[in-house]
Scaffold this motif. Structure first.
Motif, PDB file in Angstrom:
ATOM      1  N   ASP A  30       0.822  -1.201   0.000  1.00 25.37           N
ATOM      2  CA  ASP A  30       0.000   0.000   0.000  1.00 25.37           C
ATOM      3  C   ASP A  30       0.859   1.255   0.000  1.00 25.37           C
ATOM      4  O   ASP A  30       2.050   1.226   0.274  1.00 25.37           O
ATOM      5  CB  ASP A  30      -0.945   0.000   1.199  1.00 25.37           C
ATOM      6  N   THR A  31       0.218   2.374  -0.319  1.00 26.53           N
ATOM      7  CA  THR A  31       0.887   3.667  -0.367  1.00 26.53           C
ATOM      8  C   THR A  31       0.338   4.519   0.766  1.00 26.53           C
ATOM      9  O   THR A  31      -0.864   4.555   0.994  1.00 26.53           O
ATOM     10  CB  THR A  31       0.652   4.348  -1.717  1.00 26.53           C
TER      11      THR A  31
ATOM     12  N   ARG B 293       3.992  14.223   2.640  1.00 26.55           N
ATOM     13  CA  ARG B 293       4.811  13.151   2.058  1.00 26.55           C
ATOM     14  C   ARG B 293       3.917  11.999   1.629  1.00 26.55           C
ATOM     15  O   ARG B 293       3.019  11.585   2.365  1.00 26.55           O
ATOM     16  CB  ARG B 293       5.847  12.667   3.070  1.00 26.55           C
ATOM     17  N   ILE B 294       4.185  11.455   0.432  1.00 26.60           N
ATOM     18  CA  ILE B 294       3.500  10.271  -0.082  1.00 26.60           C
ATOM     19  C   ILE B 294       4.568   9.227  -0.370  1.00 26.60           C
ATOM     20  O   ILE B 294       5.552   9.511  -1.055  1.00 26.60           O
ATOM     21  CB  ILE B 294       2.721  10.581  -1.377  1.00 26.60           C
ATOM     22  N   SER B 295       4.400   8.010   0.140  1.00 26.27           N
ATOM     23  CA  SER B 295       5.417   6.978  -0.034  1.00 26.27           C
ATOM     24  C   SER B 295       4.757   5.653  -0.399  1.00 26.27           C
ATOM     25  O   SER B 295       3.800   5.232   0.237  1.00 26.27           O
ATOM     26  CB  SER B 295       6.240   6.808   1.254  1.00 26.27           C
ATOM     27  N   GLY B 296       5.285   5.005  -1.439  1.00 30.80           N
ATOM     28  CA  GLY B 296       4.759   3.712  -1.849  1.00 30.80           C
ATOM     29  C   GLY B 296       4.670   3.605  -3.362  1.00 30.80           C
ATOM     30  O   GLY B 296       4.956   4.556  -4.092  1.00 30.80           O
ATOM     31  N   PRO B 297       4.268   2.453  -3.860  1.00 36.77           N
ATOM     32  CA  PRO B 297       4.268   2.212  -5.306  1.00 36.77           C
ATOM     33  C   PRO B 297       3.314   3.111  -6.080  1.00 36.77           C
ATOM     34  O   PRO B 297       3.511   3.317  -7.280  1.00 36.77           O
ATOM     35  CB  PRO B 297       3.866   0.734  -5.420  1.00 36.77           C
TER      36      PRO B 297
ATOM     37  N   ALA C 110       1.446   7.937  -9.251  1.00 34.30           N
ATOM     38  CA  ALA C 110       0.080   7.927  -9.784  1.00 34.30           C
ATOM     39  C   ALA C 110      -0.827   8.823  -8.952  1.00 34.30           C
ATOM     40  O   ALA C 110      -1.699   9.525  -9.492  1.00 34.30           O
ATOM     41  CB  ALA C 110      -0.457   6.494  -9.797  1.00 34.30           C
ATOM     42  N   ALA C 111      -0.627   8.813  -7.621  1.00 33.37           N
ATOM     43  CA  ALA C 111      -1.426   9.670  -6.756  1.00 33.37           C
ATOM     44  C   ALA C 111      -1.180  11.134  -7.082  1.00 33.37           C
ATOM     45  O   ALA C 111      -2.123  11.941  -7.158  1.00 33.37           O
ATOM     46  CB  ALA C 111      -1.103   9.385  -5.292  1.00 33.37           C
ATOM     47  N   PHE C 112       0.079  11.487  -7.284  1.00 33.17           N
ATOM     48  CA  PHE C 112       0.389  12.871  -7.630  1.00 33.17           C
ATOM     49  C   PHE C 112      -0.244  13.256  -8.956  1.00 33.17           C
ATOM     50  O   PHE C 112      -0.730  14.387  -9.122  1.00 33.17           O
ATOM     51  CB  PHE C 112       1.902  13.077  -7.681  1.00 33.17           C
TER      52      PHE C 112
END
Length: 448
Positions: free
Chosen positions: A4-5, A22-26, A30-32
């Motif tokens: 998960d992200t 901060r966003i971290s993960g696979p 794509a989220a950005f």
């Protein structure tokens, strides 16, 4: 790697000019992409308009930075949004991220935990990072920064590697006894075990300075009623922390104040006046005063200049080498500059006028700095470090005893060496620490 992200505010929660999400993960990139049309470039700040995917509303105008895996803090793909620090801006962006499938809010310490699990840092460095975030004094900052940069972990890992090498040599002498190995191999291993035991014992003989620096040195103000203990506490704290009144026995409970004294953390406690009392509440306060005086790292004993040289016996009984003695209310009495109590030099002061306070502060700062000793060398900063090191020393001691008493049972000595290695490995997270992770990371704040 986690499937998960996660996302969270990675900067302070109070209003500020800039905040970092901060966003971290696979799914970070794509989220950005759902929030912005900007094209990210690795480790380069890109100006972007952040929008809500559902409503199309503009949320903010800021910067975005991409840190591709594995060259990021967590070892995963990380996107940081540097936005304006208004609460509405932050809330809008966090809500927009929360509506995206596959994303969830990070748990406390989860970014750092992922950094550990990705091999970016060991457990001691992670703990140092938590201490750095919580540091309130210069000395705490220095200790935490050294630990977060790996000084403590590197020391423990060097011991672990030396033990591992010694064990490998010792087991070789067991498994290949028929081979032409050096005849002094077992003796060299025993010498190394003695050397390591001495080094670890010396490391532990630090009077818990690393732990005390994290928590603060405890100083108890003691003395009979109405000598000005509460007034002195307020002067040292530079605020009205304790109630001051002419009535004897006003202070019934322990009142604590945290101070930064010459860069060191000090917890000063005002205590109930020491005397005989029939009042049940005051008696409990006096009992607590005795307990705090006994448990404190240092004591500040206060006597009354108005009745000098009459001294309170209850206070005199608590004076030792870790006590600083002051004679208060010199504005109400004529005393000489040189005062002695129980063969210790006393500092004449007036908590009311401020006379002698600078000298007292200088004396306190000097004694506090001396109590922490040489902070240039790394020291254990947590109880779990100390317990693991003690377990390691115990295992090494057993190994040496086995070598001396049971020459025909070398496998027992080898097992104790393995236990010693395992104890060191648990400090840094090299072996068998899954049960420790929740405990270590639960005290982190969200976003770290």
């Amino acid at each position: 790697m986690k499937a998960d992200t996660i996302y969270a505010l990675a900067s302070g929660a109070s209003r500020a000019g800039v905040a970092v999400v901060r966003i971290s993960g696979p799914e970070s990139k794509a989220a950005f992409a759902t929030l912005s049309d900007a094209q990210l470039e690795p480790r380069r700040a890109v100006r972007t308009v952040v929008k809500d995917k559902e409503s199309g509303d503009k949320l903010d105008d800021g910067l975005a930075i991409l840190f591709p895996a594995p060259a990021s803090f967590t070892g995963e793909d990380v996107v940081e949004l540097h936005i304006h620090g208004g609460r509405a801006v932050i809330a809008g962006i966090l809500e927009a991220l929360g509506r995206l499938q596959g994303l969830r809010l990070a748990e406390p310490g989860e970014f750092t935990r992922r950094a550990f699990e990705s091999g970016k840092m060991d457990l001691t460095a992670a703990e140092g990072l938590a201490d750095l975030v919580a540091a309130e004094t210069e000395a705490q900052r220095r200790q935490a920064l050294r630990q977060s940069r790996g000084e403590l972990g590197n020391l423990y890992e060097s011991w672990r590697q030396r033990l591992t090498e010694a064990l490998a040599h010792f087991e070789a002498s067991i498994d290949f006894s028929d081979e032409e190995l050096p005849s002094t191999l077992a003796e060299e291993v025993e010498i190394e075990l003695t050397s390591l035991t001495d080094e670890i014992d010396g490391h532990l003989a630090d009077e818990r300075r690393g732990e005390r620096l994290r928590d603060g040195l405890h100083l108890a103000i003691i003395g009979p009623p109405n000598v000005g203990k509460s007034t002195l506490l307020n002067v040292l704290a530079q605020r009205d922390a304790a109630i001051v009144a002419a009535t004897a026995g006003t202070t019934r409970d322990v009142v604590e104040v945290n101070l930064d004294l010459a860069g060191y953390p000090v917890v000063i406690a005002d205590t109930a006046g020491l005397r005989k009392s029939n009042d049940a509440v005051e008696k409990e306060g006096i009992r607590r005063a005795h307990c705090r005086a006994r448990d404190a790292d240092m004591r500040l004993a206060v006597f009354d200049a108005e009745i000098w040289p009459v001294l309170d016996d209850n206070t005199l009984a608590l004076i030792d080498d870790d006590t600083i003695i002051v004679v208060n209310k010199i504005d109400l009495a004529e005393l000489g500059e040189k005062l002695t109590v129980a063969e210790y030099d006393a500092i004449p002061i007036s908590a009311l006028t401020g006379a002698g306070i600078e000298r007292l502060l200088a004396t306190l700062a000097n004694r506090v700095a001396r109590s922490f000793g040489d902070m240039a060398t790394p020291a254990p900063t947590r109880v779990r470090h100390r317990q693991a090191l003690e377990n390691c020393c115990n295992a090494l001691t057993r190994a040496k005893q086995t070598a001396a008493e049971h020459r025909q049972a070398p496998e027992l000595m080898a097992e104790d060496m393995r236990l010693a290695i395992r104890a060191l490995g648990r400090i840094t997270g090299r072996v068998d620490v899954e049960d420790l992770l929740d405990i270590i990371f639960r005290d982190f704040c969200i976003g770290k």
